[in-house]
Write an enzyme that holds these catalytic residues in place. Structure first.
Site, PDB file in Angstrom:
ATOM      1  N   ASP A 108       0.840  -1.196   0.000  1.00 49.28           N
ATOM      2  CA  ASP A 108       0.000   0.000   0.000  1.00 49.28           C
ATOM      3  C   ASP A 108       0.874   1.246   0.000  1.00 49.28           C
ATOM      4  O   ASP A 108       2.052   1.197   0.390  1.00 49.28           O
ATOM      5  CB  ASP A 108      -0.944   0.003   1.205  1.00 49.28           C
ATOM      6  CG  ASP A 108      -0.195   0.160   2.524  1.00 49.28           C
ATOM      7  OD1 ASP A 108       0.738  -0.633   2.764  1.00 49.28           O
ATOM      8  OD2 ASP A 108      -0.531   1.061   3.313  1.00 49.28           O
ATOM      9  N   GLU A 174       0.201  -0.702   5.782  1.00 47.83           N
ATOM     10  CA  GLU A 174       1.210  -0.088   6.649  1.00 47.83           C
ATOM     11  C   GLU A 174       1.023   1.418   6.735  1.00 47.83           C
ATOM     12  O   GLU A 174       1.174   2.020   7.801  1.00 47.83           O
ATOM     13  CB  GLU A 174       2.612  -0.415   6.126  1.00 47.83           C
ATOM     14  CG  GLU A 174       3.736  -0.087   7.103  1.00 47.83           C
ATOM     15  CD  GLU A 174       4.214   1.361   7.019  1.00 47.83           C
ATOM     16  OE1 GLU A 174       4.854   1.840   7.972  1.00 47.83           O
ATOM     17  OE2 GLU A 174       3.927   2.021   5.987  1.00 47.83           O
TER      18      GLU A 174
END
Length: 471
Positions: A108, A174
């Protein structure tokens, strides 16, 4: 430490590095394909893009031919029924007494921000002046591709002689707080358990000097709402007698720092530790600090970044300039992002911040604290065999001796790794250099640094494969 030349490498290690060189164009092409996928974990963005991103990473893992099993998995967030974002878990069992290594990165990325601030579109990877530009090009899709490219080289070179156990864990949230991370570790503990863990989500001293991160600051982030009025009033009618929320906010927030710009919150501690030379000129170049604007804080510059706390106001809700009127604001909200010195618990730092703000609230302003997010810092035990092996691999991979780094940023989930796998050696590495601008417009990856990071990890994997035990 002296660096090793190619003549110091074994024939198999030299072959691994040759395979890295041959595979680098394909690795960069695959990195570009990942950058094109705008996988952002914030709910306001298209979440199907994260699924695309996870599927693409899973296919890259399968295509290495290294793993026995590759899956896209989700875990619940804490003890709720809500699922976190998709992560990739790939595993291969160790054979013949070899150790197991866990390779971590995340797929991500941060939101791109204002597209007008990008010189080229954020999700169109663009190479210029030896760098690849694009959101996630450095943080952290380059970390993924460093793992994949190193595994390709080792797998192709060693073939059936690859006995090393490998787990690959590519997280999908994250940048959004790793909300399901701890549960994911518990749910998949057997598959993730390893002798050494490489977290490829940090940086290097500069574009040619490798860094092994040995300390990370923690974080304490929260929203502070400051309220002084039941409703807005005319600033001309009552200004000068009534404190509005903005006046109270400016007055209160200014107490967080002293005259030098150092944190002035009693109870937020600092850590003593040596740092390499780092000049104010370098700071200006790497940060874009304007001429005439002075750095803040005291003592050596890297010590301020690595070992001392910081407090930053990262967001504010108030009337915009375009909407400004002659009005006393009843309420202002700000996001306060504090970095906590290694060795202090984030909860203790937050308690000190809250006590400070309550104790300095001007004019009796009403304060509300919400959305508290805490993460502890990290100090590495550098005595283990895997740390020594990594430093040597960095020296050979970069051609420069490795430097032990502290990092001003935070990776709070490392505390979860330490808690779940207390016997594992944690190795925090990365592909970023000081000009990568992670989280900012025009994020980029230095291509030579990426090449050297892949060389390093490939050598580390090959040398771990040569160990007859994990001890």
């Amino acid at each position: 430490m002296t660096t090793s030349s190619s003549s110091d490498l074994s024939p198999s290690e030299a072959a691994v590095l040759e395979s890295v060189a041959l595979g680098l164009p394909a690795a960069l092409s695959d990195l570009g394909a990942l950058v094109r996928i705008p996988g952002i974990a914030w709910p306001a963005f298209d979440q199907t893009q994260l699924e695309r991103s996870a599927d693409a990473v899973a296919q890259l893992a399968r295509d290495t031919g290294v793993f026995d099993d590759v899956r896209v998995l989700r875990a619940h967030i804490d003890d709720t029924d809500e699922l976190g974002q998709p992560a990739v878990l790939a595993t291969r069992a160790a054979r013949n007494g070899r150790p197991t290594i866990l390779l971590y990165a995340h797929h991500d990325v941060q939101p791109p921000g204002d597209d007008e601030l990008w010189e080229t579109p954020p999700f169109e990877p663009t190479v210029r002046d030896g760098r690849m530009y694009g959101r996630g090009a450095a943080d952290d899709k380059a970390g993924i591709m460093a793992h994949i490219a190193a595994l390709r080289a080792v797998g192709e070179t060693l073939g059936d002689d690859l006995d090393l156990g490998v787990s690959l864990f590519i997280e999908g949230e994250e940048e959004y707080g790793s909300r399901s991370f701890a549960r994911f570790l518990r749910d998949n503990a057997d598959a993730l358990r390893a002798d050494a863990i490489v977290v490829a989500d940090s940086g290097n001293l500069d574009s040619h000097t490798p860094g092994l991160t040995v300390s990370l600051r923690g974080n304490a982030r929260f929203t502070l709402t400051i309220r002084t009025l039941e409703h807005a009033s005319h600033s001309g009618m009552f200004g000068g007698a009534v404190p509005d929320a903005m006046m109270a906010a400016v007055t209160l927030l200014s107490t967080l720092w002293d005259a030098d710009g150092a944190v002035a919150v009693e109870g937020m501690t600092a850590r003593s530790g040596e740092t390499p030379p780092y000049s104010e000129e370098t700071l200006r170049v790497e940060t874009g600090l304007l001429d005439g604007v002075s750095p803040v804080g005291r003592d050596d510059i890297l010590g301020r970044i690595w070992n001392r706390p910081s407090v930053t106001i990262t967001g504010i809700d108030a009337t915009s300039v375009a909407q400004a009127s002659n009005t006393l604001l009843p309420e202002v909200s700000v996001v306060i992002s504090a970095r906590v010195a290694p060795g202090q618990a984030a909860a203790d730092a937050y308690a000190a911040l809250e006590a400070h703000l309550r104790g300095h609230a001007p004019f009796g302003a009403e304060l509300t604290f919400s959305d508290v997010d805490l993460g502890d810092g990290f100090l590495v035990d550098t005595s283990g065999w895997a740390v020594e092996l990594t430093r040597d691999a960095m020296a050979d991979g970069y051609g420069e001796a490795a430097v032990d780094l502290g990092v001003g940023g935070s990776i709070p989930f490392i505390a979860d790794l330490v808690r779940e796998f207390p016997g594992a050696q944690i190795l925090v590495t990365g592909v970023e250099d000081p000009h990568s601008r992670a989280h900012s417009p025009n994020e980029s990856l230095h291509l030579d640094t990426f090449r050297n990071a892949v060389r390093t990890e490939a050598l580390l994997l090959a040398r771990m494969n040569a160990r007859t035990s994990a001890s």
